[in-house]
Design a protein around this motif. Structure first.
Motif, mmCIF file in Angstrom:
data_model
loop_
_atom_site.group_PDB
_atom_site.id
_atom_site.type_symbol
_atom_site.label_atom_id
_atom_site.label_comp_id
_atom_site.label_asym_id
_atom_site.label_seq_id
_atom_site.Cartn_x
_atom_site.Cartn_y
_atom_site.Cartn_z
ATOM 1 N N VAL A 1 0.829 -1.207 0.000
ATOM 2 C CA VAL A 1 0.000 0.000 0.000
ATOM 3 C C VAL A 1 0.863 1.256 0.000
ATOM 4 C CG1 VAL A 1 -1.720 1.326 1.288
ATOM 5 C CG2 VAL A 1 -1.928 -1.171 1.110
ATOM 6 N N TYR A 2 0.602 2.131 -0.960
ATOM 7 C CA TYR A 2 1.303 3.405 -1.079
ATOM 8 C C TYR A 2 0.431 4.551 -0.570
ATOM 9 C CZ TYR A 2 4.379 6.901 -3.259
ATOM 10 O OH TYR A 2 5.242 7.945 -3.500
ATOM 11 N N SER A 3 -0.868 4.533 -0.914
ATOM 12 C CA SER A 3 -1.824 5.507 -0.389
ATOM 13 C C SER A 3 -3.170 4.819 -0.246
ATOM 14 C CB SER A 3 -1.929 6.739 -1.293
ATOM 15 O OG SER A 3 -2.443 6.390 -2.563
ATOM 16 N N SER A 4 -4.042 5.395 0.579
ATOM 17 C CA SER A 4 -5.316 4.735 0.896
ATOM 18 C C SER A 4 -6.459 5.750 0.862
ATOM 19 C CB SER A 4 -5.224 4.069 2.276
ATOM 20 O OG SER A 4 -4.968 5.051 3.279
ATOM 21 N N GLY A 5 -7.663 5.262 1.191
ATOM 22 C CA GLY A 5 -8.830 6.134 1.199
ATOM 23 C C GLY A 5 -9.326 6.490 -0.187
ATOM 24 N N HIS A 6 -9.148 5.557 -1.135
ATOM 25 C CA HIS A 6 -9.604 5.790 -2.510
ATOM 26 C C HIS A 6 -10.887 4.997 -2.781
ATOM 27 C CE1 HIS A 6 -5.885 7.853 -3.436
ATOM 28 N NE2 HIS A 6 -5.184 6.826 -2.986
ATOM 29 N N ARG A 7 -11.670 5.491 -3.740
ATOM 30 C CA ARG A 7 -12.906 4.809 -4.123
ATOM 31 C C ARG A 7 -12.723 3.962 -5.374
ATOM 32 N NH1 ARG A 7 -17.731 6.074 -7.134
ATOM 33 N NH2 ARG A 7 -19.553 5.067 -6.186
ATOM 34 N N ASN A 8 -12.153 4.562 -6.432
ATOM 35 C CA ASN A 8 -11.960 3.814 -7.677
ATOM 36 C C ASN A 8 -10.969 4.588 -8.533
ATOM 37 O OD1 ASN A 8 -12.294 1.794 -9.594
ATOM 38 N ND2 ASN A 8 -14.123 2.726 -10.500
ATOM 39 N N VAL A 9 -9.713 4.170 -8.512
ATOM 40 C CA VAL A 9 -8.642 4.891 -9.206
ATOM 41 C C VAL A 9 -8.422 4.282 -10.587
ATOM 42 C CG1 VAL A 9 -6.192 5.497 -9.168
ATOM 43 C CG2 VAL A 9 -7.510 5.527 -7.040
ATOM 44 N N GLN A 10 -8.578 5.097 -11.628
ATOM 45 C CA GLN A 10 -8.344 4.631 -12.999
ATOM 46 C C GLN A 10 -7.413 5.551 -13.774
ATOM 47 O OE1 GLN A 10 -11.885 3.689 -15.232
ATOM 48 N NE2 GLN A 10 -12.565 2.158 -13.763
ATOM 49 N N GLY A 11 -6.746 6.468 -13.117
ATOM 50 C CA GLY A 11 -5.814 7.350 -13.809
ATOM 51 C C GLY A 11 -4.580 7.618 -12.971
ATOM 52 N N LEU A 12 -3.379 7.441 -13.573
ATOM 53 C CA LEU A 12 -2.104 7.686 -12.900
ATOM 54 C C LEU A 12 -1.188 8.421 -13.867
ATOM 55 C CD1 LEU A 12 -1.501 4.092 -11.446
ATOM 56 C CD2 LEU A 12 -2.307 6.069 -10.144
ATOM 57 N N ALA A 13 -0.527 9.481 -13.401
ATOM 58 C CA ALA A 13 0.411 10.206 -14.265
ATOM 59 C C ALA A 13 1.387 10.997 -13.405
ATOM 60 C CB ALA A 13 -0.334 11.145 -15.208
ATOM 61 N N TRP A 14 2.602 11.169 -13.930
ATOM 62 C CA TRP A 14 3.651 11.910 -13.223
ATOM 63 C C TRP A 14 3.999 13.180 -13.998
ATOM 64 C CZ3 TRP A 14 3.168 6.745 -13.242
ATOM 65 C CH2 TRP A 14 3.304 6.065 -12.017
ATOM 66 N N ASP A 15 4.313 14.253 -13.254
ATOM 67 C CA ASP A 15 4.763 15.473 -13.911
ATOM 68 C C ASP A 15 6.282 15.462 -14.053
ATOM 69 O OD1 ASP A 15 5.848 16.172 -11.428
ATOM 70 O OD2 ASP A 15 4.497 17.865 -11.098
ATOM 71 N N SER A 16 6.845 16.551 -14.543
ATOM 72 C CA SER A 16 8.283 16.609 -14.819
ATOM 73 C C SER A 16 9.130 16.579 -13.564
ATOM 74 C CB SER A 16 8.606 17.867 -15.624
ATOM 75 O OG SER A 16 8.245 19.036 -14.887
ATOM 76 N N GLU A 17 8.505 16.816 -12.409
ATOM 77 C CA GLU A 17 9.215 16.743 -11.132
ATOM 78 C C GLU A 17 8.926 15.440 -10.404
ATOM 79 O OE1 GLU A 17 11.443 19.009 -10.156
ATOM 80 O OE2 GLU A 17 11.099 19.994 -12.100
ATOM 81 N N ASP A 18 8.392 14.472 -11.113
ATOM 82 C CA ASP A 18 8.108 13.126 -10.595
ATOM 83 C C ASP A 18 7.021 13.115 -9.529
ATOM 84 O OD1 ASP A 18 10.079 12.330 -12.321
ATOM 85 O OD2 ASP A 18 11.584 11.948 -10.779
ATOM 86 N N ARG A 19 6.134 14.099 -9.548
ATOM 87 C CA ARG A 19 4.979 14.078 -8.654
ATOM 88 C C ARG A 19 3.879 13.238 -9.291
ATOM 89 N NH1 ARG A 19 6.544 20.035 -7.538
ATOM 90 N NH2 ARG A 19 6.088 20.225 -9.761
ATOM 91 N N LEU A 20 3.235 12.410 -8.474
ATOM 92 C CA LEU A 20 2.201 11.497 -8.950
ATOM 93 C C LEU A 20 0.816 12.110 -8.751
ATOM 94 C CD1 LEU A 20 1.085 8.751 -9.925
ATOM 95 C CD2 LEU A 20 1.375 7.912 -7.565
ATOM 96 N N PHE A 21 0.025 12.106 -9.831
ATOM 97 C CA PHE A 21 -1.368 12.547 -9.793
ATOM 98 C C PHE A 21 -2.262 11.351 -10.108
ATOM 99 C CE2 PHE A 21 1.231 16.176 -10.619
ATOM 100 C CZ PHE A 21 0.595 17.261 -10.011
ATOM 101 N N ALA A 22 -3.468 11.345 -9.534
ATOM 102 C CA ALA A 22 -4.401 10.240 -9.761
ATOM 103 C C ALA A 22 -5.811 10.775 -9.936
ATOM 104 C CB ALA A 22 -4.359 9.253 -8.592
ATOM 105 N N ALA A 23 -6.577 10.105 -10.806
ATOM 106 C CA ALA A 23 -7.991 10.413 -11.015
ATOM 107 C C ALA A 23 -8.836 9.405 -10.256
ATOM 108 C CB ALA A 23 -8.333 10.371 -12.501
ATOM 109 N N GLU A 24 -9.927 9.897 -9.685
ATOM 110 C CA GLU A 24 -10.768 9.043 -8.850
ATOM 111 C C GLU A 24 -12.242 9.358 -9.060
ATOM 112 O OE1 GLU A 24 -11.143 7.864 -4.115
ATOM 113 O OE2 GLU A 24 -9.310 8.711 -4.953
ATOM 114 N N PHE A 25 -13.040 8.290 -9.221
ATOM 115 C CA PHE A 25 -14.481 8.445 -9.356
ATOM 116 C C PHE A 25 -15.113 8.756 -8.010
ATOM 117 C CE2 PHE A 25 -13.341 5.679 -12.871
ATOM 118 C CZ PHE A 25 -14.127 6.139 -13.911
#
Length: 365
Positions: free
Chosen positions: A212-236
């Motif tokens: 487990v890296y992060s919790s408290g999610h409902r339904n994650v179907q999107g993952l992407a990193w920016d140029s500074e290696d920060r992780l973004f996620a989309a959630e329904f």
């Protein structure tokens, strides 16, 4: 605070959207104002090239080093190969044991960071008893299961997988309709997982020997990193608000206690950067090109563009509203182009001629 309640909201968000009192309240809400510095390749969203048609529920998209695309058909369990120049698609592999029902089936794809030497592809799919991750070579042979036991349901199966800048495999899972799993640290559902390429919990995870890296999610179907290696996620979201989150190790994103932005309970929960009413988004795939986050919306039938600066978000702008129907996956190709898939043949869309299709947008400059 928007409290989570038991329900069966899905990526179609069939339930009634939250009531609104003014046109302003129906627009996306966002975090701090952000300017867009000039770095990386932005995308020309005019005059897309239609590079593939007649695909059955395209879900996962991943690229080989030479720019060739691999596309997962959710229900058929086939993987199609599409050349970088988009001159037709060809089936190259069929994942055995896929149980395609509801939102389940052959979902996310990822290509090994060492593909030049190991020629390995990864897939997340719904099997008879669970969701699982396998790896295989396209030239044949049965896949090897590297991670299993992710609870399944007809909805909320998550399914996006991607290798991060650290060479580790990130996995978005859903709560599989059991909201209690998202806050249960012993469950891998309702989480973002971080694994080694062999499927083991990655070194440096918040808890030793836990995936487990992060919790408290409902339904994650999107993952992407920016140029500074920060992780973004989309959630329904469920009845109210869909989310874009900035993911940090060990953080709890609130579901089912909070939907959208709310009381963090003195830092116990982390608020999203961006929220939308569910009828405007139902976000699946996301991608980052230059300083823009692209969000493919299913029920919203549009592509959202969100400016990024130093991990903060500017005002989202809707593109192609209703032009192509439901949008599932958006990815950046090795040549910097943006690939976008429709999802009108998934049983919830209005099928247009030649659906489903893949569109390609060229980088600027």
């Amino acid at each position: 605070m928007v409290l989570g309640v038991s329900g069966c909201g899905s990526e179609n968000a069939d339930q009634e959207p939250a009531a609104t009192d003014s046109p302003q309240e129906t627009q996306a809400t966002q975090g701090a104002e952000a300017t867009t510095p000039s770095s990386g390749s932005e995308i020309d969203l005019g005059s897309p090239e239609e590079i593939a048609t007649g695909i059955e529920v395209p879900w996962g998209v991943a690229f080989l080093p030479d720019g060739t695309a691999l596309v997962a058909e959710r229900d058929s369990a086939r993987i199609l190969q599409i050349p970088a120049n988009g001159t037709g698609s060809e089936p190259v592999y069929e994942v055995p044991g896929v149980d395609a029902a509801g939102e389940g089936g052959l979902l996310g794809l990822a290509v090994s960071p060492d593909y030049a030497s190991d020629e390995t592809v990864y897939a997340y799919y719904t099997a008879a008893d669970d969701n699982r991750i396998v790896r295989f070579q396209l030239d044949g042979g049965r896949p090897e299961v590297i991670f299993e036991g992710i609870a399944k349901n007809s909805y909320h199966n998550g399914g996006r997988i991607a290798f991060g800048p650290d060479g580790l495999l990130y996995v978005g899972t859903g709560d599989a309709g059991d909201t209690s799993t998202s806050q249960n640290q012993d469950s891998v559902n309702g989480k973002i997982l971080r694994l080694t390429p062999d499927g083991d919990p990655a070194p440096g995870n918040p808890e030793n020997d836990s995936p487990v890296y992060s919790s408290g999610h409902r339904n994650v179907q999107g993952l992407a990193w920016d140029s500074e290696d920060r992780l973004f996620a989309a959630e329904f979201g469920q009845n109210e608000l869909d989310e874009i989150n900035l993911i940090e190790p060990g953080k709890n994103y609130g579901w089912p206690e909070v939907e959208g932005e709310g009381d963090t309970e003195d830092g116990r929960f982390t608020n999203p950067l961006v929220t939308w009413p569910t009828d405007q988004a139902s976000p699946s795939g996301i991608a980052i090109a230059g300083n823009t986050l692209y969000v493919a919306a299913l029920r919203g039938e549009r592509l959202w563009t969100v400016p990024l600066a130093d991990g903060e978000t500017g005002e989202p702008v809707a593109q192609f509203e209703g032009n192509y129907g439901r949008l599932r996956t958006v990815e950046v190709a090795p040549d910097g182009a943006l690939w976008l898939t429709t999802s009108n043949t998934d049983g919830r869309g209005d099928v247009q001629d030649a659906d489903d299709r893949i569109l390609r947008f060229t980088p600027i400059g």
